[in-house]
Design a protein around this motif. Structure first.
Motif, PDB file in Angstrom:
ATOM      1  N   ASP A  46       0.822  -1.212   0.000  1.00 18.36           N
ATOM      2  CA  ASP A  46       0.000   0.000   0.000  1.00 18.36           C
ATOM      3  C   ASP A  46       0.858   1.265   0.000  1.00 18.36           C
ATOM      4  OD1 ASP A  46      -2.187  -1.652   0.050  1.00 18.36           O
ATOM      5  OD2 ASP A  46      -2.668  -1.311   2.169  1.00 18.36           O
ATOM      6  N   VAL A  47       1.954   1.266   0.769  1.00 17.45           N
ATOM      7  CA  VAL A  47       2.830   2.439   0.809  1.00 17.45           C
ATOM      8  C   VAL A  47       3.504   2.647  -0.542  1.00 17.45           C
ATOM      9  CG1 VAL A  47       4.934   3.397   1.843  1.00 17.45           C
ATOM     10  CG2 VAL A  47       3.208   2.311   3.298  1.00 17.45           C
ATOM     11  N   ALA A  48       4.010   1.577  -1.151  1.00 15.41           N
ATOM     12  CA  ALA A  48       4.677   1.692  -2.444  1.00 15.41           C
ATOM     13  C   ALA A  48       3.711   2.177  -3.520  1.00 15.41           C
ATOM     14  CB  ALA A  48       5.289   0.350  -2.835  1.00 15.41           C
ATOM     15  N   VAL A  49       2.475   1.663  -3.500  1.00 14.81           N
ATOM     16  CA  VAL A  49       1.496   2.056  -4.520  1.00 14.81           C
ATOM     17  C   VAL A  49       1.154   3.535  -4.402  1.00 14.81           C
ATOM     18  CG1 VAL A  49      -0.880   1.718  -5.310  1.00 14.81           C
ATOM     19  CG2 VAL A  49       0.547  -0.265  -4.798  1.00 14.81           C
ATOM     20  N   GLN A  50       1.028   4.037  -3.181  1.00 17.31           N
ATOM     21  CA  GLN A  50       0.721   5.458  -3.048  1.00 17.31           C
ATOM     22  C   GLN A  50       1.831   6.327  -3.647  1.00 17.31           C
ATOM     23  OE1 GLN A  50      -1.646   7.969  -0.120  1.00 17.31           O
ATOM     24  NE2 GLN A  50       0.280   7.700   0.980  1.00 17.31           N
ATOM     25  N   GLU A  51       3.093   5.949  -3.441  1.00 19.27           N
ATOM     26  CA  GLU A  51       4.189   6.732  -4.024  1.00 19.27           C
ATOM     27  C   GLU A  51       4.174   6.647  -5.541  1.00 19.27           C
ATOM     28  OE1 GLU A  51       6.168   8.800  -1.927  1.00 19.27           O
ATOM     29  OE2 GLU A  51       4.377   8.109  -0.842  1.00 19.27           O
ATOM     30  N   TRP A  52       3.794   5.501  -6.081  1.00 20.69           N
ATOM     31  CA  TRP A  52       3.648   5.378  -7.537  1.00 20.69           C
ATOM     32  C   TRP A  52       2.632   6.399  -8.037  1.00 20.69           C
ATOM     33  CZ3 TRP A  52      -0.248   1.710 -10.018  1.00 20.69           C
ATOM     34  CH2 TRP A  52      -0.113   1.695 -11.416  1.00 20.69           C
ATOM     35  N   VAL A  54       1.830   9.265  -6.577  1.00 18.19           N
ATOM     36  CA  VAL A  54       2.391  10.612  -6.419  1.00 18.19           C
ATOM     37  C   VAL A  54       3.276  10.972  -7.605  1.00 18.19           C
ATOM     38  CG1 VAL A  54       3.997  11.995  -5.022  1.00 18.19           C
ATOM     39  CG2 VAL A  54       2.228  10.610  -3.908  1.00 18.19           C
ATOM     40  N   PHE A  55       3.972   9.970  -8.161  1.00 25.05           N
ATOM     41  CA  PHE A  55       4.849  10.205  -9.306  1.00 25.05           C
ATOM     42  C   PHE A  55       4.129   9.974 -10.641  1.00 25.05           C
ATOM     43  CE2 PHE A  55       8.027  10.177  -6.065  1.00 25.05           C
ATOM     44  CZ  PHE A  55       9.118  10.866  -6.588  1.00 25.05           C
ATOM     45  N   GLY A  56       2.815  10.062 -10.630  1.00 15.88           N
ATOM     46  CA  GLY A  56       2.078  10.079 -11.892  1.00 15.88           C
ATOM     47  C   GLY A  56       1.756   8.742 -12.499  1.00 15.88           C
ATOM     48  N   PHE A  57       1.824   7.644 -11.721  1.00 12.63           N
ATOM     49  CA  PHE A  57       1.500   6.308 -12.228  1.00 12.63           C
ATOM     50  C   PHE A  57       2.343   5.932 -13.446  1.00 12.63           C
ATOM     51  CE2 PHE A  57      -2.454   7.652 -10.052  1.00 12.63           C
ATOM     52  CZ  PHE A  57      -2.577   6.617  -9.141  1.00 12.63           C
ATOM     53  N   GLN A  58       3.587   6.322 -13.448  1.00 13.12           N
ATOM     54  CA  GLN A  58       4.478   5.981 -14.565  1.00 13.12           C
ATOM     55  C   GLN A  58       4.628   4.464 -14.660  1.00 13.12           C
ATOM     56  OE1 GLN A  58       7.926   8.470 -15.921  1.00 13.12           O
ATOM     57  NE2 GLN A  58       9.028   7.038 -14.624  1.00 13.12           N
ATOM     58  N   THR A  59       4.411   3.912 -15.850  1.00  9.09           N
ATOM     59  CA  THR A  59       4.355   2.458 -16.037  1.00  9.09           C
ATOM     60  C   THR A  59       5.212   2.029 -17.216  1.00  9.09           C
ATOM     61  OG1 THR A  59       2.110   2.380 -15.135  1.00  9.09           O
ATOM     62  CG2 THR A  59       2.818   0.502 -16.470  1.00  9.09           C
ATOM     63  N   ILE A  60       5.944   0.924 -17.013  1.00  7.93           N
ATOM     64  CA  ILE A  60       6.751   0.315 -18.067  1.00  7.93           C
ATOM     65  C   ILE A  60       6.224  -1.094 -18.271  1.00  7.93           C
ATOM     66  CG2 ILE A  60       9.086  -0.269 -18.821  1.00  7.93           C
ATOM     67  CD1 ILE A  60       9.961   1.624 -16.386  1.00  7.93           C
ATOM     68  N   ASP A  61       5.743  -1.382 -19.452  1.00  4.89           N
ATOM     69  CA  ASP A  61       5.149  -2.694 -19.732  1.00  4.89           C
ATOM     70  C   ASP A  61       6.128  -3.515 -20.568  1.00  4.89           C
ATOM     71  OD1 ASP A  61       3.640  -4.881 -20.343  1.00  4.89           O
ATOM     72  OD2 ASP A  61       1.861  -3.769 -20.972  1.00  4.89           O
ATOM     73  N   LEU A  62       6.737  -4.515 -19.946  1.00 10.50           N
ATOM     74  CA  LEU A  62       7.689  -5.381 -20.646  1.00 10.50           C
ATOM     75  C   LEU A  62       7.127  -6.777 -20.882  1.00 10.50           C
ATOM     76  CD1 LEU A  62      11.012  -4.417 -18.803  1.00 10.50           C
ATOM     77  CD2 LEU A  62      10.119  -3.532 -20.945  1.00 10.50           C
ATOM     78  N   ARG A  63       5.819  -6.914 -20.825  1.00 18.73           N
ATOM     79  CA  ARG A  63       5.242  -8.246 -20.988  1.00 18.73           C
ATOM     80  C   ARG A  63       5.417  -8.797 -22.394  1.00 18.73           C
ATOM     81  NH1 ARG A  63      -0.588  -7.060 -18.570  1.00 18.73           N
ATOM     82  NH2 ARG A  63      -0.158  -5.172 -19.788  1.00 18.73           N
ATOM     83  N   GLY A  64       5.722  -7.952 -23.359  1.00 20.00           N
ATOM     84  CA  GLY A  64       6.002  -8.449 -24.697  1.00 20.00           C
ATOM     85  C   GLY A  64       7.378  -9.046 -24.832  1.00 20.00           C
ATOM     86  N   ASN A 251      13.613   8.212 -13.619  1.00 17.95           N
ATOM     87  CA  ASN A 251      13.587   9.457 -12.846  1.00 17.95           C
ATOM     88  C   ASN A 251      12.400   9.582 -11.901  1.00 17.95           C
ATOM     89  OD1 ASN A 251      15.941  10.647 -14.235  1.00 17.95           O
ATOM     90  ND2 ASN A 251      14.552  10.693 -16.001  1.00 17.95           N
ATOM     91  N   GLY A 252      11.767   8.483 -11.565  1.00 17.38           N
ATOM     92  CA  GLY A 252      10.632   8.565 -10.670  1.00 17.38           C
ATOM     93  C   GLY A 252      10.371   7.246  -9.974  1.00 17.38           C
ATOM     94  N   VAL A 253       9.235   7.160  -9.302  1.00 17.28           N
ATOM     95  CA  VAL A 253       8.745   5.898  -8.755  1.00 17.28           C
ATOM     96  C   VAL A 253       7.852   5.291  -9.824  1.00 17.28           C
ATOM     97  CG1 VAL A 253       7.346   4.796  -6.969  1.00 17.28           C
ATOM     98  CG2 VAL A 253       8.903   6.660  -6.363  1.00 17.28           C
ATOM     99  N   SER A 254       8.245   4.145 -10.343  1.00 21.41           N
ATOM    100  CA  SER A 254       7.576   3.566 -11.506  1.00 21.41           C
ATOM    101  C   SER A 254       7.143   2.134 -11.235  1.00 21.41           C
ATOM    102  CB  SER A 254       8.519   3.572 -12.722  1.00 21.41           C
ATOM    103  OG  SER A 254       8.973   4.870 -13.015  1.00 21.41           O
TER     104      SER A 254
END
Length: 310
Positions: A46-52, A54-64, A251-254
Motif C-alpha cells: 500500500d505504501v509503495a502504490v501510493q508513491e507510484w 504521487v509520481f504520476g503512475f508511470q508504467t513500463i510494460d515489458l510483458r512483450g 527518474n521517478g517511482v515507476s
C-alpha cells in the motif's frame, strides 16, 4: 495524484521528514514505525502504490519481452545458448522528469531520511543545488533510499528486521545471511529465482554496473563488498507476469510489468538474461516472512480504490 489524507491512509509524507529549500534542506525526522514483521506485507504494498501515484503512475510494460523457443530441430550454440532479443513490445506511459520537479525534491529527500547516511547525502546534495544551474541530478541514486523509506513507513523500523541503507546490497546481504541462519530476526530471506513462489510485498533484485550475478551463490562470494544493484517491491502477481514498483526508475517511482517464465525451479521466475539477451537477471528473490495477502494486492490498495471510486 495527491497522497490520501491521513485519516484514509495513515502514512507520514516523506516531505514532512525534511525542512528547508533546495540548497539548505535538512532532515528533521529519521525515526521509523516499528511493528511485527508478520503483518507488514499489505502495508508495504500500500505504501509503495501510493508513491507510484504521487509520481504520476508511470508504467513500463515489458510483458512483450518473453522467452523465445527455438524452432523444432534447431540446436542452439553450445557456447551461447541464449537467444537474441526478439522485437520487444515496450510500452512506457507518462514518462516525466520527475526527480527534477521542484515540488518532489522534498519527497526524495524524505526517502533519504530513512537511511543512516541520509544526512550526509542531503548535505552533498545541498552543495550541488547551491553551486549548479538548471537540472541537478541527485548525488547518489535514490532507489535504495526509496525501498528503505517504504520499509520504515511500513513498520519494519528495527534494523534487525530490515537494514535500511543507501545501497541495496546491504539488505540483500542481510537476507542472504538470514537464509544461512545468521540473521534470525530478518524480515526477508533470500532465495534463488523460482525457488519459492513470488508474493506481493517480496523484493526482486538484480545486479547492475557491469556486474552480472545470476544466483545467490554469485553474491555469497562477494558478501559485504559494494556492488551496483537494484530491487523492486512486488505489488501484484498474475499467471504470466508480475507488477513491481521501484524508485529512481525513469527518474521517478515507476511500476514495471515483467513476464514470468518456467525455469529449473519449482515456481515461475521473471525472464532473465539466461533466457533472453538484454533482459535483467533477478538473481535474488527476497521473500517476506509475513502473513500472505491476495495476489492482486495492488488492486485493493487504498490509492487504487480511491482512484476507482465513483
Amino acid at each position: 495524484m495527491e497522497r490520501l489524507p491521513r485519516e484514509a491512509f495513515d502514512v507520514i509524507p516523506p516531505s514532512e521528514r525534511v525542512e528547508g529549500r533546495r540548497g539548505s534542506m535538512r532532515i528533521v525526522q529519521s525515526g521509523c514505525r516499528v511493528g511485527p514483521t508478520h503483518w507488514a506485507r499489505r502495508r508495504i504494498v500500500d505504501v509503495a502504490v501510493q508513491e507510484w501515484g504521487v509520481f504520476g503512475f508511470q508504467t513500463i510494460d515489458l510483458r512483450g519481452v518473453r522467452e523465445r523457443r527455438l524452432p523444432e530441430g534447431v540446436v542452439p550454440d553450445a557456447l551461447n545458448p541464449r537467444l537474441e532479443a526478439p522485437e520487444q513490445d515496450r510500452a512506457i506511459v507518462a514518462v516525466g522528469r520527475w526527480e527534477h520537479t521542484p515540488g518532489l525534491a522534498t519527497t526524495i529527500a524524505g526517502y533519504w531520511s530513512a537511511t543512516p547516511d541520509g544526512a550526509d547525502i542531503l548535505s552533498r546534495q545541498n552543495r550541488q543545488w547551491r553551486d549548479g544551474e538548471g537540472e541537478i541530478n541527485w548525488v547518489e541514486p535514490w532507489s535504495a533510499a526509496f525501498i528503505s523509506w517504504v520499509m520504515c513507513e511500513a513498520g519494519l523500523g528495527e534494523m534487525a528486521q530490515f537494514e535500511r541503507d543507501i545501497s541495496h546490497r546491504v539488505y540483500i546481504d542481510q537476507a542472504i545471511r538470514a537464509r544461512d541462519g545468521e540473521r534470525p530476526d530478518a524480515a526477508y530471506i533470500a532465495h534463488d529465482p523460482g525457488e519459492v513462489a513470488i508474493m506481493p510485498g517480496d523484493l526482486l533484485c538484480n545486479s547492475r554496473g557491469g556486474v552480472n550475478y545470476r544466483s545467490l551463490d554469485d553474491r555469497r562470494r562477494d558478501l559485504g563488498r559494494y556492488v551496483g544493484s537494484h530491487c523492486d517491491v512486488v505489488v501484484r502477481v498474475g499467471d504470466d507476469s508480475v507488477a513491481v514498483i521501484g524508485g529512481n526508475v525513469l527518474n521517478g517511482v515507476s511500476l514495471t510489468l515483467l513476464p514470468l517464465v518456467e525455469g529449473p525451479g519449482a515456481y515461475p521466475a521473471v525472464v532473465s538474461g539466461a533466457d533472453l539477451d538484454g533482459a535483467r537477471t533477478m538473481f535474488a528473490h527476497l521473500s517476506l516472512q509475513a502473513d500472505p495477502v491476495e495476489a492482486t494486492a495492488l488492486d485493493a490498495s487504498p490509492t487504487i480504490r480511491a482512484l476507482n471510486a465513483p
